[in-house]
Design a protein around this motif. Structure first.
Motif, PDB file in Angstrom:
ATOM      1  N   ARG A 294       5.322   1.354  11.323  1.00  0.00           N
ATOM      2  CA  ARG A 294       6.228   2.514  11.402  1.00  0.00           C
ATOM      3  C   ARG A 294       6.737   2.871  10.006  1.00  0.00           C
ATOM      4  NH1 ARG A 294       9.179  -0.395  16.202  1.00  0.00           N
ATOM      5  NH2 ARG A 294       7.636   0.036  17.774  1.00  0.00           N
ATOM      6  N   ALA A 295       7.144   1.860   9.246  1.00  0.00           N
ATOM      7  CA  ALA A 295       7.698   2.116   7.907  1.00  0.00           C
ATOM      8  C   ALA A 295       6.629   2.678   6.976  1.00  0.00           C
ATOM      9  CB  ALA A 295       8.284   0.821   7.337  1.00  0.00           C
ATOM     10  N   ALA A 296       5.410   2.111   7.046  1.00  0.00           N
ATOM     11  CA  ALA A 296       4.337   2.573   6.152  1.00  0.00           C
ATOM     12  C   ALA A 296       3.946   4.013   6.493  1.00  0.00           C
ATOM     13  CB  ALA A 296       3.133   1.643   6.255  1.00  0.00           C
ATOM     14  N   ILE A 297       3.871   4.321   7.784  1.00  0.00           N
ATOM     15  CA  ILE A 297       3.467   5.676   8.200  1.00  0.00           C
ATOM     16  C   ILE A 297       4.520   6.690   7.753  1.00  0.00           C
ATOM     17  CG2 ILE A 297       3.125   7.187  10.223  1.00  0.00           C
ATOM     18  CD1 ILE A 297       1.784   4.643  11.563  1.00  0.00           C
ATOM     19  N   ALA A 298       5.798   6.325   7.897  1.00  0.00           N
ATOM     20  CA  ALA A 298       6.872   7.267   7.530  1.00  0.00           C
ATOM     21  C   ALA A 298       7.149   7.244   6.028  1.00  0.00           C
ATOM     22  CB  ALA A 298       8.143   6.905   8.292  1.00  0.00           C
TER      23      ALA A 298
END
Ligand SMILES: Cc1cc2nc3c(=O)[nH]c(=O)nc-3n(C[C@H](O)[C@H](O)[C@H](O)COP(=O)(O)OP(=O)(O)OC[C@H]3O[C@@H](n4cnc5c(N)ncnc54)[C@H](O)[C@@H]3O)c2cc1C
Length: 356
Positions: A294-298
Protein backbone atom coordinates in the motif's frame (compact mmCIF):
# COMPACT_ATOMS: atom_id res chain seq x y z
CA UNK A 1 30.59 -2.22 -6.65
CA UNK A 2 28.39 -4.74 -8.52
CA UNK A 3 25.08 -4.19 -10.22
CA UNK A 4 22.18 -2.08 -8.97
CA UNK A 5 18.64 -3.47 -8.64
CA UNK A 6 15.57 -1.29 -8.20
CA UNK A 7 12.48 -2.81 -6.59
CA UNK A 8 9.30 -1.86 -4.78
CA UNK A 9 9.85 -4.02 -1.72
CA UNK A 10 13.11 -5.43 -0.39
CA UNK A 11 12.62 -8.22 2.15
CA UNK A 12 15.65 -9.01 4.30
CA UNK A 13 15.53 -12.66 5.42
CA UNK A 14 13.73 -15.64 3.88
CA UNK A 15 12.32 -17.18 7.07
CA UNK A 16 8.55 -17.55 7.59
CA UNK A 17 8.13 -13.81 8.25
CA UNK A 18 10.11 -12.73 5.18
CA UNK A 19 8.53 -15.20 2.76
CA UNK A 20 5.01 -14.46 4.01
CA UNK A 21 5.67 -10.73 3.58
CA UNK A 22 7.12 -11.24 0.12
CA UNK A 23 4.10 -13.31 -0.99
CA UNK A 24 1.65 -10.67 0.26
CA UNK A 25 3.47 -7.77 -1.43
CA UNK A 26 3.81 -9.75 -4.65
CA UNK A 27 0.05 -10.49 -4.60
CA UNK A 28 -0.43 -6.73 -5.11
CA UNK A 29 1.64 -6.97 -8.29
CA UNK A 30 4.81 -5.36 -6.92
CA UNK A 31 8.44 -6.08 -7.74
CA UNK A 32 9.73 -7.95 -4.68
CA UNK A 33 13.34 -8.92 -3.96
CA UNK A 34 14.22 -11.18 -1.00
CA UNK A 35 17.84 -11.31 0.23
CA UNK A 36 18.79 -14.33 2.35
CA UNK A 37 22.27 -14.66 3.75
CA UNK A 38 22.16 -18.46 4.00
CA UNK A 39 23.07 -20.57 0.98
CA UNK A 40 20.17 -22.93 1.60
CA UNK A 41 16.84 -21.75 2.99
CA UNK A 42 15.92 -23.11 6.42
CA UNK A 43 19.31 -24.73 7.05
CA UNK A 44 20.50 -25.13 9.74
CA UNK A 45 17.18 -25.58 11.56
CA UNK A 46 16.91 -23.56 14.78
CA UNK A 47 13.52 -24.70 16.00
CA UNK A 48 11.72 -27.35 18.06
CA UNK A 49 9.49 -27.72 14.96
CA UNK A 50 6.06 -27.50 16.56
CA UNK A 51 3.26 -25.55 14.91
CA UNK A 52 -0.40 -25.25 15.96
CA UNK A 53 -2.88 -26.96 13.64
CA UNK A 54 -4.59 -23.59 13.07
CA UNK A 55 -1.57 -22.35 11.13
CA UNK A 56 -2.88 -24.41 8.23
CA UNK A 57 -5.62 -21.80 7.87
CA UNK A 58 -3.00 -19.09 7.33
CA UNK A 59 -0.57 -20.66 4.93
CA UNK A 60 -0.27 -23.55 2.50
CA UNK A 61 1.58 -26.45 4.15
CA UNK A 62 2.52 -29.37 1.95
CA UNK A 63 1.67 -32.73 3.63
CA UNK A 64 5.31 -33.81 3.15
CA UNK A 65 6.38 -31.09 5.63
CA UNK A 66 4.44 -32.74 8.46
CA UNK A 67 6.21 -35.52 10.38
CA UNK A 68 3.45 -36.28 12.87
CA UNK A 69 0.39 -34.75 14.54
CA UNK A 70 0.24 -33.99 18.27
CA UNK A 71 -3.03 -33.68 20.14
CA UNK A 72 -2.03 -32.22 23.50
CA UNK A 73 0.57 -30.41 25.58
CA UNK A 74 1.55 -31.93 28.92
CA UNK A 75 3.12 -29.56 31.47
CA UNK A 76 5.22 -31.33 34.08
CA UNK A 77 5.73 -29.45 37.36
CA UNK A 78 8.96 -29.55 39.39
CA UNK A 79 7.52 -32.20 41.73
CA UNK A 80 6.54 -34.51 38.84
CA UNK A 81 2.77 -33.79 38.84
CA UNK A 82 1.37 -32.77 35.47
CA UNK A 83 -1.52 -31.11 33.74
CA UNK A 84 -2.58 -31.72 30.17
CA UNK A 85 -4.24 -29.36 27.71
CA UNK A 86 -5.72 -30.13 24.32
CA UNK A 87 -3.34 -28.51 21.82
CA UNK A 88 -3.76 -29.88 18.31
CA UNK A 89 -0.68 -29.29 16.26
CA UNK A 90 2.02 -30.78 14.10
CA UNK A 91 5.68 -31.55 14.34
CA UNK A 92 7.20 -30.49 11.06
CA UNK A 93 10.45 -30.56 9.19
CA UNK A 94 11.13 -26.86 9.66
CA UNK A 95 13.66 -26.69 6.81
CA UNK A 96 11.02 -28.06 4.39
CA UNK A 97 8.41 -25.66 5.80
CA UNK A 98 10.65 -22.63 5.11
CA UNK A 99 11.63 -24.01 1.71
CA UNK A 100 7.95 -24.54 0.85
CA UNK A 101 7.18 -20.89 1.58
CA UNK A 102 10.17 -19.77 -0.46
CA UNK A 103 9.02 -22.03 -3.31
CA UNK A 104 5.64 -20.27 -3.31
CA UNK A 105 7.46 -16.91 -3.50
CA UNK A 106 9.38 -18.09 -6.57
CA UNK A 107 6.23 -19.53 -8.22
CA UNK A 108 4.51 -16.16 -7.84
CA UNK A 109 7.43 -14.19 -9.29
CA UNK A 110 9.45 -12.88 -6.35
CA UNK A 111 13.22 -12.78 -6.78
CA UNK A 112 15.15 -14.58 -4.02
CA UNK A 113 18.90 -14.01 -3.81
CA UNK A 114 20.67 -16.62 -1.66
CA UNK A 115 24.04 -16.08 0.02
CA UNK A 116 23.16 -12.38 0.04
CA UNK A 117 23.86 -10.64 3.32
CA UNK A 118 22.33 -7.21 3.73
CA UNK A 119 25.19 -5.31 5.26
CA UNK A 120 24.84 -1.53 4.99
CA UNK A 121 22.71 1.38 3.95
CA UNK A 122 23.54 4.74 2.44
CA UNK A 123 20.67 7.08 1.65
CA UNK A 124 18.09 5.14 -0.35
CA UNK A 125 20.61 2.46 -1.29
CA UNK A 126 20.98 -0.89 0.52
CA UNK A 127 24.32 -2.67 0.21
CA UNK A 128 24.43 -6.42 -0.06
CA UNK A 129 27.53 -8.63 0.27
CA UNK A 130 27.46 -11.83 -1.72
CA UNK A 131 28.96 -15.10 -0.50
CA UNK A 132 32.09 -15.92 -2.39
CA UNK A 133 32.81 -12.23 -2.98
CA UNK A 134 31.03 -9.51 -4.88
CA UNK A 135 28.32 -7.08 -3.90
CA UNK A 136 24.99 -5.67 -5.00
CA UNK A 137 23.19 -2.37 -4.53
CA UNK A 138 19.44 -2.44 -4.10
CA UNK A 139 17.25 0.64 -4.26
CA UNK A 140 13.84 -0.25 -2.76
CA UNK A 141 10.78 1.83 -1.96
CA UNK A 142 10.17 -0.12 1.25
CA UNK A 143 12.48 -2.34 3.32
CA UNK A 144 10.99 -5.17 5.40
CA UNK A 145 13.36 -6.37 8.11
CA UNK A 146 12.46 -10.05 8.58
CA UNK A 147 16.02 -10.83 9.54
CA UNK A 148 15.55 -12.64 12.83
CA UNK A 149 16.65 -11.98 16.39
CA UNK A 150 19.86 -10.11 15.54
CA UNK A 151 18.22 -7.84 12.99
CA UNK A 152 20.43 -5.56 10.90
CA UNK A 153 17.41 -3.54 9.77
CA UNK A 154 16.39 -3.14 13.44
CA UNK A 155 19.83 -1.68 14.13
CA UNK A 156 19.40 0.83 11.28
CA UNK A 157 16.06 1.84 12.81
CA UNK A 158 17.61 2.33 16.24
CA UNK A 159 15.41 -0.37 17.74
CA UNK A 160 17.48 -3.55 17.87
CA UNK A 161 15.90 -6.12 20.18
CA UNK A 162 18.43 -6.79 22.90
CA UNK A 163 16.29 -8.93 25.17
CA UNK A 164 17.11 -12.41 23.90
CA UNK A 165 17.52 -15.71 25.71
CA UNK A 166 19.67 -18.59 24.46
CA UNK A 167 18.13 -21.95 23.61
CA UNK A 168 19.89 -25.25 22.91
CA UNK A 169 18.46 -28.49 21.65
CA UNK A 170 19.51 -32.09 21.14
CA UNK A 171 18.04 -34.60 18.71
CA UNK A 172 17.67 -37.94 20.47
CA UNK A 173 16.08 -41.32 19.87
CA UNK A 174 12.55 -41.63 21.32
CA UNK A 175 11.80 -44.84 23.25
CA UNK A 176 8.02 -44.96 22.63
CA UNK A 177 5.89 -43.08 20.08
CA UNK A 178 4.21 -39.98 21.58
CA UNK A 179 1.19 -37.97 20.48
CA UNK A 180 1.76 -34.98 22.76
CA UNK A 181 4.41 -32.39 23.46
CA UNK A 182 5.88 -32.26 26.95
CA UNK A 183 7.10 -29.17 28.76
CA UNK A 184 9.15 -29.49 31.96
CA UNK A 185 9.58 -26.86 34.63
CA UNK A 186 12.65 -27.62 36.71
CA UNK A 187 14.59 -25.39 39.08
CA UNK A 188 17.81 -26.02 37.13
CA UNK A 189 16.32 -24.56 33.90
CA UNK A 190 16.26 -21.10 35.41
CA UNK A 191 13.85 -18.54 33.97
CA UNK A 192 12.68 -20.97 31.28
CA UNK A 193 11.67 -24.56 30.63
CA UNK A 194 12.67 -27.79 28.96
CA UNK A 195 10.78 -29.40 26.10
CA UNK A 196 10.40 -32.90 24.73
CA UNK A 197 8.74 -32.77 21.32
CA UNK A 198 8.29 -36.13 19.56
CA UNK A 199 9.34 -36.32 15.91
CA UNK A 200 8.53 -39.82 14.66
CA UNK A 201 11.07 -42.16 16.24
CA UNK A 202 13.22 -39.24 17.37
CA UNK A 203 12.59 -36.23 19.61
CA UNK A 204 13.68 -32.62 19.89
CA UNK A 205 14.79 -32.12 23.49
CA UNK A 206 15.76 -28.60 24.39
CA UNK A 207 15.92 -25.86 26.95
CA UNK A 208 15.61 -22.09 26.81
CA UNK A 209 16.79 -20.23 29.89
CA UNK A 210 18.40 -17.05 31.14
CA UNK A 211 22.11 -17.75 30.75
CA UNK A 212 24.65 -16.64 33.31
CA UNK A 213 22.23 -17.31 36.14
CA UNK A 214 22.53 -21.02 36.65
CA UNK A 215 26.27 -21.00 37.20
CA UNK A 216 26.49 -23.96 34.79
CA UNK A 217 26.88 -23.83 31.03
CA UNK A 218 23.59 -24.13 29.18
CA UNK A 219 24.82 -27.32 27.45
CA UNK A 220 25.54 -28.88 30.86
CA UNK A 221 21.97 -28.08 31.93
CA UNK A 222 20.70 -29.54 28.63
CA UNK A 223 22.59 -32.78 29.28
CA UNK A 224 21.21 -32.98 32.83
CA UNK A 225 17.74 -32.61 31.34
CA UNK A 226 18.40 -35.32 28.72
CA UNK A 227 19.70 -37.62 31.52
CA UNK A 228 16.55 -36.99 33.52
CA UNK A 229 14.36 -37.92 30.52
CA UNK A 230 16.51 -41.01 29.97
CA UNK A 231 15.93 -41.94 33.63
CA UNK A 232 12.18 -41.63 32.98
CA UNK A 233 12.58 -44.09 30.10
CA UNK A 234 11.58 -41.51 27.47
CA UNK A 235 14.65 -40.98 25.30
CA UNK A 236 18.12 -42.35 24.49
CA UNK A 237 20.99 -40.81 26.35
CA UNK A 238 23.22 -40.15 23.36
CA UNK A 239 22.26 -37.07 21.32
CA UNK A 240 22.56 -37.46 17.54
CA UNK A 241 22.85 -33.72 16.85
CA UNK A 242 22.78 -30.36 18.61
CA UNK A 243 21.64 -26.90 17.66
CA UNK A 244 21.50 -23.50 19.35
CA UNK A 245 19.59 -20.28 18.75
CA UNK A 246 18.24 -17.11 20.32
CA UNK A 247 14.68 -16.32 21.35
CA UNK A 248 13.49 -12.70 21.65
CA UNK A 249 11.49 -12.32 24.86
CA UNK A 250 10.13 -8.80 24.66
CA UNK A 251 8.03 -7.32 21.87
CA UNK A 252 9.26 -4.08 20.30
CA UNK A 253 7.02 -1.05 20.70
CA UNK A 254 8.39 0.65 17.57
CA UNK A 255 8.47 -1.45 14.42
CA UNK A 256 8.19 1.27 11.74
CA UNK A 257 10.64 4.02 10.88
CA UNK A 258 10.85 5.94 7.60
CA UNK A 259 10.53 3.35 4.82
CA UNK A 260 11.52 0.42 7.07
CA UNK A 261 9.42 -2.05 9.03
CA UNK A 262 10.26 -5.02 11.25
CA UNK A 263 8.45 -8.34 11.46
CA UNK A 264 8.77 -11.77 13.11
CA UNK A 265 11.66 -12.34 15.50
CA UNK A 266 13.19 -9.03 14.34
CA UNK A 267 10.15 -7.29 15.86
CA UNK A 268 10.00 -9.47 18.99
CA UNK A 269 6.78 -11.11 17.78
CA UNK A 270 7.86 -14.36 19.46
CA UNK A 271 5.84 -15.31 22.55
CA UNK A 272 7.98 -14.27 25.57
CA UNK A 273 6.90 -17.26 27.67
CA UNK A 274 6.57 -20.15 25.22
CA UNK A 275 9.19 -18.96 22.70
CA UNK A 276 6.88 -19.91 19.82
CA UNK A 277 7.20 -17.54 16.89
CA UNK A 278 6.34 -19.28 13.63
CA UNK A 279 2.58 -18.45 13.66
CA UNK A 280 3.16 -14.76 14.44
CA UNK A 281 5.91 -14.60 11.80
CA UNK A 282 3.48 -15.89 9.16
CA UNK A 283 0.50 -13.76 10.22
CA UNK A 284 2.43 -10.51 10.80
CA UNK A 285 4.54 -11.23 7.70
CA UNK A 286 1.37 -11.12 5.60
CA UNK A 287 0.37 -7.83 7.23
CA UNK A 288 3.84 -6.37 6.65
CA UNK A 289 3.75 -7.28 2.95
CA UNK A 290 0.27 -5.83 2.49
CA UNK A 291 1.08 -2.53 4.20
CA UNK A 292 4.41 -2.27 2.38
CA UNK A 293 2.56 -2.69 -0.91
CA UNK A 294 0.00 0.00 0.00
CA UNK A 295 2.77 2.44 0.95
CA UNK A 296 4.85 1.70 -2.17
CA UNK A 297 1.85 2.05 -4.50
CA UNK A 298 0.81 5.37 -2.92
CA UNK A 299 4.43 6.59 -2.60
CA UNK A 300 3.55 7.53 0.98
CA UNK A 301 5.56 5.96 3.78
CA UNK A 302 3.29 7.32 6.52
CA UNK A 303 0.90 4.53 5.46
CA UNK A 304 3.30 2.02 7.06
CA UNK A 305 2.06 3.08 10.48
CA UNK A 306 -1.09 1.07 9.70
CA UNK A 307 1.05 -2.07 9.88
CA UNK A 308 2.07 -1.37 13.46
CA UNK A 309 -1.52 -0.66 14.46
CA UNK A 310 -2.76 -3.85 12.84
CA UNK A 311 -0.24 -6.24 14.39
CA UNK A 312 -0.59 -4.58 17.79
CA UNK A 313 -4.38 -4.93 17.63
CA UNK A 314 -3.97 -8.64 17.17
CA UNK A 315 -0.98 -9.53 19.34
CA UNK A 316 0.11 -6.71 21.66
CA UNK A 317 -2.04 -7.65 24.61
CA UNK A 318 -0.98 -11.29 24.64
CA UNK A 319 2.73 -10.52 24.04
CA UNK A 320 2.73 -7.85 26.72
CA UNK A 321 1.07 -10.16 29.24
CA UNK A 322 3.58 -12.89 28.45
CA UNK A 323 6.41 -10.39 28.86
CA UNK A 324 5.13 -9.32 32.28
CA UNK A 325 4.66 -12.94 33.37
CA UNK A 326 8.23 -13.64 32.29
CA UNK A 327 9.46 -10.82 34.52
CA UNK A 328 7.44 -12.28 37.40
CA UNK A 329 8.71 -15.79 36.76
CA UNK A 330 12.34 -14.68 36.60
CA UNK A 331 12.15 -12.50 39.69
CA UNK A 332 10.30 -15.15 41.76
CA UNK A 333 12.13 -18.24 40.52
CA UNK A 334 12.69 -19.41 44.11
CA UNK A 335 8.87 -19.72 44.44
CA UNK A 336 8.44 -21.50 41.10
CA UNK A 337 5.69 -23.94 42.16
CA UNK A 338 3.64 -21.16 43.68
CA UNK A 339 3.87 -18.68 40.81
CA UNK A 340 3.76 -21.11 37.88
CA UNK A 341 -0.05 -21.06 37.43
CA UNK A 342 0.23 -17.30 36.75
CA UNK A 343 3.22 -17.69 34.46
CA UNK A 344 2.52 -20.63 32.17
CA UNK A 345 -0.01 -20.78 29.34
CA UNK A 346 -1.25 -24.25 30.36
CA UNK A 347 -2.99 -22.85 33.45
CA UNK A 348 -6.31 -21.00 33.44
CA UNK A 349 -4.90 -18.49 35.93
CA UNK A 350 -2.42 -17.29 33.32
CA UNK A 351 -5.29 -15.67 31.40
CA UNK A 352 -6.89 -13.95 34.39
CA UNK A 353 -6.84 -10.22 33.85
CA UNK A 354 -6.80 -9.64 37.62
CA UNK A 355 -3.27 -11.07 37.63
CA UNK A 356 -1.96 -8.62 34.99
C1 LIG B 1 15.68 -23.47 19.86
C2 LIG B 1 14.45 -22.83 19.28
C3 LIG B 1 13.28 -23.56 19.21
C4 LIG B 1 12.12 -22.97 18.70
N1 LIG B 1 11.00 -23.74 18.58
C5 LIG B 1 9.87 -23.21 18.05
C6 LIG B 1 8.71 -24.01 17.85
O1 LIG B 1 8.69 -25.21 18.11
N2 LIG B 1 7.62 -23.40 17.32
C7 LIG B 1 7.59 -22.08 17.00
O2 LIG B 1 6.54 -21.57 16.55
N3 LIG B 1 8.69 -21.31 17.15
C8 LIG B 1 9.83 -21.84 17.64
N4 LIG B 1 10.95 -21.07 17.76
C9 LIG B 1 10.90 -19.67 17.30
C10 LIG B 1 10.90 -19.62 15.78
O3 LIG B 1 11.93 -20.43 15.26
C11 LIG B 1 11.06 -18.18 15.31
O4 LIG B 1 10.13 -17.37 15.99
C12 LIG B 1 10.85 -18.05 13.79
O5 LIG B 1 11.91 -18.66 13.10
C13 LIG B 1 10.76 -16.57 13.39
O6 LIG B 1 10.74 -16.46 11.99
P1 LIG B 1 11.42 -15.19 11.28
O7 LIG B 1 11.13 -15.35 9.84
O8 LIG B 1 11.04 -13.95 11.99
O9 LIG B 1 12.97 -15.34 11.57
P2 LIG B 1 14.00 -16.45 11.10
O10 LIG B 1 13.33 -17.75 10.91
O11 LIG B 1 15.14 -16.36 12.06
O12 LIG B 1 14.48 -15.96 9.67
C14 LIG B 1 15.32 -14.85 9.54
C15 LIG B 1 16.15 -15.04 8.29
O13 LIG B 1 16.89 -13.84 8.05
C16 LIG B 1 18.17 -14.19 7.58
N5 LIG B 1 19.05 -13.05 7.82
C17 LIG B 1 19.46 -12.56 9.02
N6 LIG B 1 20.22 -11.46 8.85
C18 LIG B 1 20.31 -11.25 7.50
C19 LIG B 1 20.96 -10.28 6.69
N7 LIG B 1 21.68 -9.29 7.24
N8 LIG B 1 20.85 -10.37 5.35
C20 LIG B 1 20.12 -11.37 4.78
N9 LIG B 1 19.48 -12.32 5.50
C21 LIG B 1 19.57 -12.26 6.84
C22 LIG B 1 18.53 -15.43 8.39
O14 LIG B 1 19.54 -16.18 7.75
C23 LIG B 1 17.19 -16.16 8.44
O15 LIG B 1 17.03 -17.07 7.38
C24 LIG B 1 12.14 -21.62 18.26
C25 LIG B 1 13.33 -20.89 18.33
C26 LIG B 1 14.48 -21.48 18.82
C27 LIG B 1 15.75 -20.69 18.87
Amino acid sequence: MGKTIRCDVLVVGAGPAGCSAALAARAEGLKVVVCERKKKIGVPVRCAEHIPALLKAETRIDPSVIVQPVRAMRTILPGGEFIENAAPGYIINRDLFDQGLAGQCLERGCTIILGASVAGREGEEVQVSLRGGGALRIIPEVVIGADGPHSTVGRWMGCANLDLIPAVQARVGLKEPMDRTEVYFLKLIRGGYGWLFPKGDEANVGIGMRSGQAGDSIYKVLMEFVCRLTGLGKVDLKPRAYMAGWIPVSPLKRTVSGNMILVGDAAGHTHPITGAGVPQAVVCGKMAGQWAARAAIAGDMSILRGYEEEWKDLYWESLERAFRRRLLMESQWGRLEEILPRCWVGFRQYYRRADD
